[in-house]
Design a protein around this motif. Structure first.
Motif, PDB file in Angstrom:
ATOM      1  N   MET A  93       0.670  -0.994  -0.110  1.00 55.58           N
ATOM      2  CA  MET A  93       0.284   0.031  -0.306  1.00 55.58           C
ATOM      3  C   MET A  93       0.743   1.124  -0.096  1.00 55.58           C
ATOM      4  O   MET A  93       0.340   2.578  -0.363  1.00 55.58           O
ATOM      5  CB  MET A  93      -1.468  -0.373   1.289  1.00 55.58           C
ATOM      6  CG  MET A  93      -1.919  -0.946   0.985  1.00 55.58           C
ATOM      7  SD  MET A  93      -2.933   0.016  -0.525  1.00 55.58           S
ATOM      8  CE  MET A  93      -3.484   1.205   0.090  1.00 55.58           C
ATOM      9  N   VAL A  94       1.988   1.057   1.176  1.00 50.68           N
ATOM     10  CA  VAL A  94       3.021   2.354   0.763  1.00 50.68           C
ATOM     11  C   VAL A  94       3.303   2.189  -0.647  1.00 50.68           C
ATOM     12  O   VAL A  94       3.472   3.967  -1.399  1.00 50.68           O
ATOM     13  CB  VAL A  94       4.037   2.131   1.665  1.00 50.68           C
ATOM     14  CG1 VAL A  94       5.351   3.156   1.553  1.00 50.68           C
ATOM     15  CG2 VAL A  94       3.757   2.191   2.923  1.00 50.68           C
ATOM     16  N   ALA A  95       3.297   1.590  -1.975  1.00 48.40           N
ATOM     17  CA  ALA A  95       3.754   1.785  -2.905  1.00 48.40           C
ATOM     18  C   ALA A  95       2.823   2.057  -3.811  1.00 48.40           C
ATOM     19  O   ALA A  95       3.085   3.151  -4.526  1.00 48.40           O
ATOM     20  CB  ALA A  95       4.345   0.301  -3.445  1.00 48.40           C
ATOM     21  N   ASN A  96       1.285   1.632  -3.672  1.00 48.88           N
ATOM     22  CA  ASN A  96       0.093   2.166  -4.615  1.00 48.88           C
ATOM     23  C   ASN A  96       0.318   3.674  -3.599  1.00 48.88           C
ATOM     24  O   ASN A  96      -0.199   4.581  -5.004  1.00 48.88           O
ATOM     25  CB  ASN A  96      -0.329   1.340  -3.570  1.00 48.88           C
ATOM     26  CG  ASN A  96      -2.695   2.037  -4.368  1.00 48.88           C
ATOM     27  OD1 ASN A  96      -1.887   2.218  -5.668  1.00 48.88           O
ATOM     28  ND2 ASN A  96      -3.303   1.735  -4.033  1.00 48.88           N
ATOM     29  N   PHE A  97       0.731   4.443  -2.718  1.00 46.21           N
ATOM     30  CA  PHE A  97       0.945   6.066  -2.459  1.00 46.21           C
ATOM     31  C   PHE A  97       1.895   6.465  -2.952  1.00 46.21           C
ATOM     32  O   PHE A  97       1.372   7.534  -3.509  1.00 46.21           O
ATOM     33  CB  PHE A  97       0.701   6.187  -0.632  1.00 46.21           C
ATOM     34  CG  PHE A  97       0.054   5.635  -0.228  1.00 46.21           C
ATOM     35  CD1 PHE A  97      -1.839   4.733  -0.351  1.00 46.21           C
ATOM     36  CD2 PHE A  97       0.525   4.730   1.325  1.00 46.21           C
ATOM     37  CE1 PHE A  97      -1.891   4.770   0.427  1.00 46.21           C
ATOM     38  CE2 PHE A  97      -0.702   4.625   2.271  1.00 46.21           C
ATOM     39  CZ  PHE A  97      -2.058   4.387   1.793  1.00 46.21           C
ATOM     40  N   ALA A  98       1.997   6.349  -3.680  1.00 49.89           N
ATOM     41  CA  ALA A  98       3.938   6.472  -3.817  1.00 49.89           C
ATOM     42  C   ALA A  98       3.554   7.227  -5.433  1.00 49.89           C
ATOM     43  O   ALA A  98       3.459   7.374  -6.203  1.00 49.89           O
ATOM     44  CB  ALA A  98       4.886   5.500  -3.716  1.00 49.89           C
ATOM     45  N   ALA A  99       2.579   5.903  -6.208  1.00 53.07           N
ATOM     46  CA  ALA A  99       2.396   6.069  -7.271  1.00 53.07           C
ATOM     47  C   ALA A  99       0.673   6.424  -7.948  1.00 53.07           C
ATOM     48  O   ALA A  99       0.487   6.889  -8.719  1.00 53.07           O
ATOM     49  CB  ALA A  99       2.532   4.303  -8.118  1.00 53.07           C
ATOM     50  N   GLY A 100       0.353   7.202  -6.911  1.00 57.01           N
ATOM     51  CA  GLY A 100      -0.861   7.541  -6.401  1.00 57.01           C
ATOM     52  C   GLY A 100      -1.972   6.983  -6.993  1.00 57.01           C
ATOM     53  O   GLY A 100      -3.158   7.566  -7.403  1.00 57.01           O
ATOM     54  N   GLY A 101      -2.337   5.790  -6.206  1.00 52.29           N
ATOM     55  CA  GLY A 101      -2.870   5.730  -6.662  1.00 52.29           C
ATOM     56  C   GLY A 101      -4.669   4.690  -5.705  1.00 52.29           C
ATOM     57  O   GLY A 101      -4.923   4.283  -5.345  1.00 52.29           O
TER      58      GLY A 101
END
Length: 335
Positions: A93-101
């Protein structure tokens, strides 16, 4: 930059940190009474405008820069089977935040907040609090200092949120330890626990409370909490030092700062609560704290989404307060 050296000193900060500017609040109240509307007709929006005036120290508060912080952490209590999702989801989810998703990305964008996500040692979960303290004092202070360091002292308002598989269990444990009551009253389904999962959560919390009884509030944070909860506490205190009003998210974020409230309720005087979570413990917690949330939309996502959404309401309150004409400006006969 604010730094924390010992947990024992934190409760005493309420005597030294800035307080609300009552002269600015009074000036803002006089402006409210002069605007082209019946007194009190904008309800809670008027209260929010006065709150912002008091903490920004000006009759006409504004938001040029809104900062949103989301802290992420992992928890040893997951070893007790308290969550249906694996801990790998936190990093995903942290990666998803970083991707703007994620939802928080969209809500920050539409409500004008600059989002930062701080992952706190995701490869090193806290300890299982049924077996020992979740964190040492040094680990707790480190997370608090990282939270404090993330706050932009130039921000006009700060919204806070979290991400961490297992942290609804952490939050229920903190609330039960600090405010008492039956453990089951604080426990909710989190990311989707079934009835058996609820029983595992309640059992794990009961064993944690038995292992760590009657500790001072900040020591309770170390014994039962997580790095993201400690970081939220640090951010709240750093914002207070800089006179930045704070919007807390839902149950987990509010529970994170419950140790500050238990240490001295004045430490949260500069905090609004964005929304009432569907997690059953949140309404109970808000009642214990004497706080009323801005929104009630049946949300329970976390991520700071309720706080970001409430930011739009705060902006609306300030737009009315600053932009409306007075009776004298408009040539309208007042009361």
């Amino acid at each position: 930059m604010m730094r924390f050296e010992t947990l024992a000193r934190i409760a005493g900060l309420a005597d030294t940190l800035p307080s609300a500017d009552e002269e600015a609040r009074a000036a803002a109240a006089r402006r409210q009474d002069s605007l082209t509307k019946p007194p009190g007709s904008l309800g809670r929006l008027e209260e929010i405008a006065l709150f912002m005036a008091a903490w920004q120290g000006t009759e006409r508060p504004r938001i040029a820069r809104a900062q949103a912080l989301v802290f992420a952490g992992n928890h040893g209590i997951c070893a007790q089977g308290v969550n249906p999702f694996p801990q790998e989801v936190t990093a995903q989810m942290v990666a998803n935040f970083a991707a703007g998703g994620a939802a928080i990305n969209q809500l920050c964008r539409v409500n004008g907040a600059e989002l930062s996500v701080i992952a706190l040692d995701l490869d090193r979960p806290t300890a299982d609090f049924t077996a020992g303290p979740a964190m040492t004092e040094a680990e707790t202070l480190d997370a608090m200092n990282r939270g404090a360091a993330a706050v932009d002292p130039q921000a006009d308002i700060l919204t806070l949120g979290e991400m961490g598989i297992g942290n609804s269990t952490i939050s229920a444990a903190l609330c039960a330890a600090l405010f008492g009551g039956e453990v089951a009253e604080w426990v909710g389904r989190g990311t989707g626990s079934d009835d058996a999962g609820l029983r595992r959560k309640a059992d794990a919390i009961a064993r944690g409370l038995a292992r760590h009884p009657d500790r001072p509030p900040l020591e309770t944070l170390a014994a039962l909490g997580g790095r993201e909860q400690a970081a939220i506490c640090g951010a709240v205190l750093a914002a207070r030092e800089a006179r930045i009003p704070v919007i807390l998210d839902g149950f987990i974020c509010t529970a994170a700062v419950a140790p500050l409230f238990a240490a001295d309720p004045r430490l949260l005087d500069h905090c609004l609560v964005g929304h009432v979570s569907r997690e059953p413990g949140h309404a109970k917690l808000l009642s214990a704290m004497g706080k009323t949330a801005i929104l009630d939309l049946d949300m329970r996502l976390g991520e700071g989404t309720g706080a970001a959404l409430a930011l739009g309401i705060v902006r609306a309150a300030l737009a009315c307060h600053d932009g409306m004409a007075t009776f004298a400006d408009a040539g309208i006969s007042g009361p």
